[in-house]
Design an enzyme around this catalytic site. Structure first.
Site, PDB file in Angstrom:
ATOM      1  N   TYR A  97     -11.751  -5.033  -1.935  1.00 16.54           N
ATOM      2  CA  TYR A  97     -10.840  -5.266  -0.797  1.00 16.54           C
ATOM      3  C   TYR A  97     -11.625  -5.347   0.511  1.00 16.54           C
ATOM      4  CZ  TYR A  97      -6.741  -4.565  -3.743  1.00 16.54           C
ATOM      5  OH  TYR A  97      -5.778  -4.705  -4.715  1.00 16.54           O
ATOM      6  N   ARG A 124       2.725   4.795  -8.905  1.00 18.47           N
ATOM      7  CA  ARG A 124       3.568   4.277  -7.814  1.00 18.47           C
ATOM      8  C   ARG A 124       5.004   4.802  -7.871  1.00 18.47           C
ATOM      9  NH1 ARG A 124       2.013  -0.538  -5.037  1.00 18.47           N
ATOM     10  NH2 ARG A 124      -0.214  -0.356  -4.703  1.00 18.47           N
ATOM     11  N   ARG A 173      10.541   4.824   4.998  1.00 14.30           N
ATOM     12  CA  ARG A 173       9.535   3.808   5.310  1.00 14.30           C
ATOM     13  C   ARG A 173       9.924   3.091   6.611  1.00 14.30           C
ATOM     14  NH1 ARG A 173       6.646   0.242   6.434  1.00 14.30           N
ATOM     15  NH2 ARG A 173       5.604  -1.337   5.181  1.00 14.30           N
ATOM     16  N   ASP A 181      -2.905   5.882   0.123  1.00 10.87           N
ATOM     17  CA  ASP A 181      -3.342   4.609  -0.445  1.00 10.87           C
ATOM     18  C   ASP A 181      -4.856   4.664  -0.645  1.00 10.87           C
ATOM     19  OD1 ASP A 181      -2.043   1.759  -0.940  1.00 10.87           O
ATOM     20  OD2 ASP A 181      -4.106   1.460  -0.261  1.00 10.87           O
ATOM     21  N   ARG A 221       9.046   1.481  -3.237  1.00 12.57           N
ATOM     22  CA  ARG A 221      10.180   0.674  -2.768  1.00 12.57           C
ATOM     23  C   ARG A 221      11.353   0.567  -3.729  1.00 12.57           C
ATOM     24  NH1 ARG A 221       6.328  -4.116  -1.109  1.00 12.57           N
ATOM     25  NH2 ARG A 221       5.405  -3.168  -2.953  1.00 12.57           N
TER      26      ARG A 221
HETATM   27  O1  CP3 Z   1       3.332   6.832  -5.823  1.00 10.20           O
HETATM   28  C1  CP3 Z   1       2.102   6.684  -5.897  1.00 10.20           C
HETATM   29  O2  CP3 Z   1       1.538   6.175  -6.900  1.00 10.20           O
HETATM   30  C2  CP3 Z   1       1.228   7.182  -4.771  1.00 10.20           C
HETATM   31  C3  CP3 Z   1       0.916   6.266  -3.737  1.00 10.20           C
HETATM   32  C4  CP3 Z   1       0.009   5.058  -3.961  1.00 10.20           C
HETATM   33  C5  CP3 Z   1       0.182   3.864  -3.213  1.00 10.20           C
HETATM   34  N1  CP3 Z   1      -0.852   3.041  -3.504  1.00 10.20           N
HETATM   35  C6  CP3 Z   1       1.291   3.629  -2.268  1.00 10.20           C
HETATM   36  C7  CP3 Z   1       1.566   2.256  -1.821  1.00 10.20           C
HETATM   37  C8  CP3 Z   1      -1.120   4.884  -4.765  1.00 10.20           C
HETATM   38  C9  CP3 Z   1      -1.719   5.816  -5.805  1.00 10.20           C
HETATM   39  C10 CP3 Z   1      -1.661   3.604  -4.452  1.00 10.20           C
HETATM   40  C11 CP3 Z   1      -2.890   3.076  -5.068  1.00 10.20           C
HETATM   41  C12 CP3 Z   1      -3.336   1.710  -4.752  1.00 10.20           C
HETATM   42  N2  CP3 Z   1      -3.228   1.048  -3.564  1.00 10.20           N
HETATM   43  C13 CP3 Z   1      -4.049   0.879  -5.644  1.00 10.20           C
HETATM   44  C14 CP3 Z   1      -4.459   1.244  -7.051  1.00 10.20           C
HETATM   45  C15 CP3 Z   1      -3.353   1.125  -8.011  1.00 10.20           C
HETATM   46  C16 CP3 Z   1      -2.884  -0.273  -8.245  1.00 10.20           C
HETATM   47  O3  CP3 Z   1      -1.709  -0.543  -7.948  1.00 10.20           O
HETATM   48  O4  CP3 Z   1      -3.670  -1.093  -8.734  1.00 10.20           O
HETATM   49  C17 CP3 Z   1      -4.329  -0.324  -4.977  1.00 10.20           C
HETATM   50  C18 CP3 Z   1      -5.060  -1.519  -5.545  1.00 10.20           C
HETATM   51  C19 CP3 Z   1      -3.810  -0.208  -3.654  1.00 10.20           C
HETATM   52  C20 CP3 Z   1      -3.880  -1.206  -2.552  1.00 10.20           C
HETATM   53  C21 CP3 Z   1      -2.535  -1.640  -2.153  1.00 10.20           C
HETATM   54  N3  CP3 Z   1      -1.667  -0.877  -1.392  1.00 10.20           N
HETATM   55  C22 CP3 Z   1      -1.898  -2.859  -2.437  1.00 10.20           C
HETATM   56  C23 CP3 Z   1      -2.500  -3.980  -3.260  1.00 10.20           C
HETATM   57  C24 CP3 Z   1      -0.645  -2.829  -1.844  1.00 10.20           C
HETATM   58  C25 CP3 Z   1       0.362  -3.961  -1.759  1.00 10.20           C
HETATM   59  C26 CP3 Z   1       1.139  -4.114  -2.992  1.00 10.20           C
HETATM   60  C27 CP3 Z   1       2.519  -3.600  -2.774  1.00 10.20           C
HETATM   61  O5  CP3 Z   1       3.068  -3.005  -3.713  1.00 10.20           O
HETATM   62  O6  CP3 Z   1       3.065  -3.821  -1.673  1.00 10.20           O
HETATM   63  C28 CP3 Z   1      -0.489  -1.564  -1.219  1.00 10.20           C
HETATM   64  C29 CP3 Z   1       0.702  -1.065  -0.483  1.00 10.20           C
HETATM   65  C30 CP3 Z   1       1.327   0.172  -1.017  1.00 10.20           C
HETATM   66  N4  CP3 Z   1       0.669   1.290  -1.448  1.00 10.20           N
HETATM   67  C31 CP3 Z   1       2.735   0.427  -1.097  1.00 10.20           C
HETATM   68  C32 CP3 Z   1       2.891   1.730  -1.584  1.00 10.20           C
HETATM   69  C33 CP3 Z   1       4.181   2.484  -1.809  1.00 10.20           C
HETATM   70  C34 CP3 Z   1       3.846  -0.530  -0.643  1.00 10.20           C
HETATM   71  C35 CP3 Z   1       3.848  -0.564   0.855  1.00 10.20           C
HETATM   72  C36 CP3 Z   1       5.211  -0.566   1.488  1.00 10.20           C
HETATM   73  O7  CP3 Z   1       5.975   0.387   1.312  1.00 10.20           O
HETATM   74  O8  CP3 Z   1       5.486  -1.531   2.201  1.00 10.20           O
END
Ligand code: CP3
Length: 352
Positions: free
Chosen positions: A161, A36, A49, A86, A40
């Protein structure tokens, strides 16, 4: 000692350090990237964003997604970029409704066995074409000594999910389906395996140097269920991709797999395995580090706290993995409240 640099082929001089470790080398100073790392906690991410509108719009606009992927490389000089996307773009490409609700995380329409029977992977590559465009654009802009990591979610985690419609404390709805209607879950997992194979092959052909498979929810499974729903399907994805691209590199991240780690490594054929901070690295080193590279495993909260505790935790990881193949990372994603100065401290400590 005199090192004759002229005789080293360019490809060797510039081979990304992450790829050298994945391919079997032990480096005195481990490559670093953070799960990640685009997100943010970075003001430049928050700005883009807002400009993009929705999170999925950001994922599907190659120009913006490319920029966001490169932001942490420019700021910190990490050894690898990870594609900005994602794991839930796969259910979206399968025609499911996927929304990201501010402050709540992802929301999907929970799928039932009748809908599972209707799923088709026919449109997946067309719908994910913008993501593949991002992969190609990032690889073009990234220096040759930086690796580009593509990714997908593990079928089990993506299925949880799709079934629950969101993240729940222990993904009980999917475990209930596993117990009550395993044939339906088998069909869903099979669709996700086939979709992931074509998606990862396309990412590797577009320019990804390695791919990571995120199994964030593997820890909620019993050992037997872990074999069937987590490790088994990941093994099928890896075999399916390598049937087309024999030297494809994989990082597996079965979060919380714990005592299942060794069998996961043997079953799947990953080149590296990601471990979280609850796993004792000394044990991992003794039992697994001879077979694969180890990625991890700093607690993201220690990075938030910073200070002397952070330095100590980093030193302990480096010390327990000395002489073994380490890819320095967190044990899970970096959180939004992480101070940028602490990321700088981490890099300086490892590279200093
Ligand atoms: O920088 C990186 O790692 C690449 C991008 C990336 C994102 N999600 C961006 C993201 C990667 C590799 C993921 C993987 C992901 N997404 C996983 C597996 C890893 C983990 O964290 O367990 C899972 C379970 C998801 C599903 C997901 N997407 C969730 C549960 C959430 C909400 C949690 C949160 O942090 O808000 C997301 C949203 C998400 N994916 C964001 C980002 C940058 C935040 C969204 C935003 O900017 O509003």
């Amino acid at each position: 000692m005199v090192v004759v640099v002229q005789n080293v082929p360019t490809a060797l001089k510039t081979k990304a350090r992450l790829l050298r470790v994945l391919d079997g080398e032990v480096l005195a100073e481990p490559p670093i990237w953070l799960m990640r790392q685009a997100g943010r906690y970075l003001p430049e991410y928050r700005a883009l964003r807002t400009q993009a509108g929705s999170f999925l719009d950001l994922c599907y606009t190659p120009e913006l997604a490319t920029e966001v992927t490169l932001q942490p490389i420019r700021r910190f000089g990490f050894d690898a970029a990870i594609l900005f996307s994602d794991i839930l773009v796969i259910p979206h490409a399968l025609g499911r409704d996927v929304r990201f609700v501010e402050g709540e995380g992802p929301r999907l329409d929970p799928i039932d066995p009748a809908e599972i029977a209707q799923l088709s992977i026919d449109a997946v590559l067309d719908r994910l074409a913008p993501v593949l465009e991002t992969v190609a654009a990032v690889r073009r802009e990234l220096a040759p000594d930086k690796a580009l990591i593509g990714f997908c979610g593990a079928p089990w985690t993506v299925a949880t999910y799709m079934i629950a419609g969101k993240g729940t404390p222990d993904q009980a709805p999917s475990r209930l389906m596993a117990a009550r209607d395993p044939e339906a879950l088998d069909r869903l997992i099979d669709v996700l395996v086939r979709a992931s194979i074509i998606y990862l092959i396309a990412q590797l052909r577009a320019g990804a140097d390695a791919v990571q498979i995120f199994d964030s929810w593997s820890r909620v499974l019993s050992p037997k269920a872990f074999e069937r729903w987590s490790a088994g399907p990941i093994a099928r994805i890896i075999a399916g991709v390598r049937a087309e691209i024999p030297d494809a590199r994989f990082i597996g991240f079965p979060k919380g797999a714990d005592r299942g780690l060794l069998s996961f490594v043997e079953t799947t054929g990953v080149n590296a395995v990601g471990v979280d901070w609850t796993v004792p690295l000394k044990t991992v080193r003794d039992e697994i580090a001879g077979r694969v590279a180890i990625q991890g495993n700093l607690d993201p909260m220690v990075l938030v706290a910073g200070g002397a505790e952070l330095d100590t935790a980093i030193d302990e990881i480096l010390e327990s993995m000395r002489g073994a193949r380490l890819i320095f990372n967190l044990g899970h994603g970096i959180v939004p409240q992480t101070p940028i100065a602490h990321v700088e401290q981490l890099i300086a400590r490892i590279r200093g």
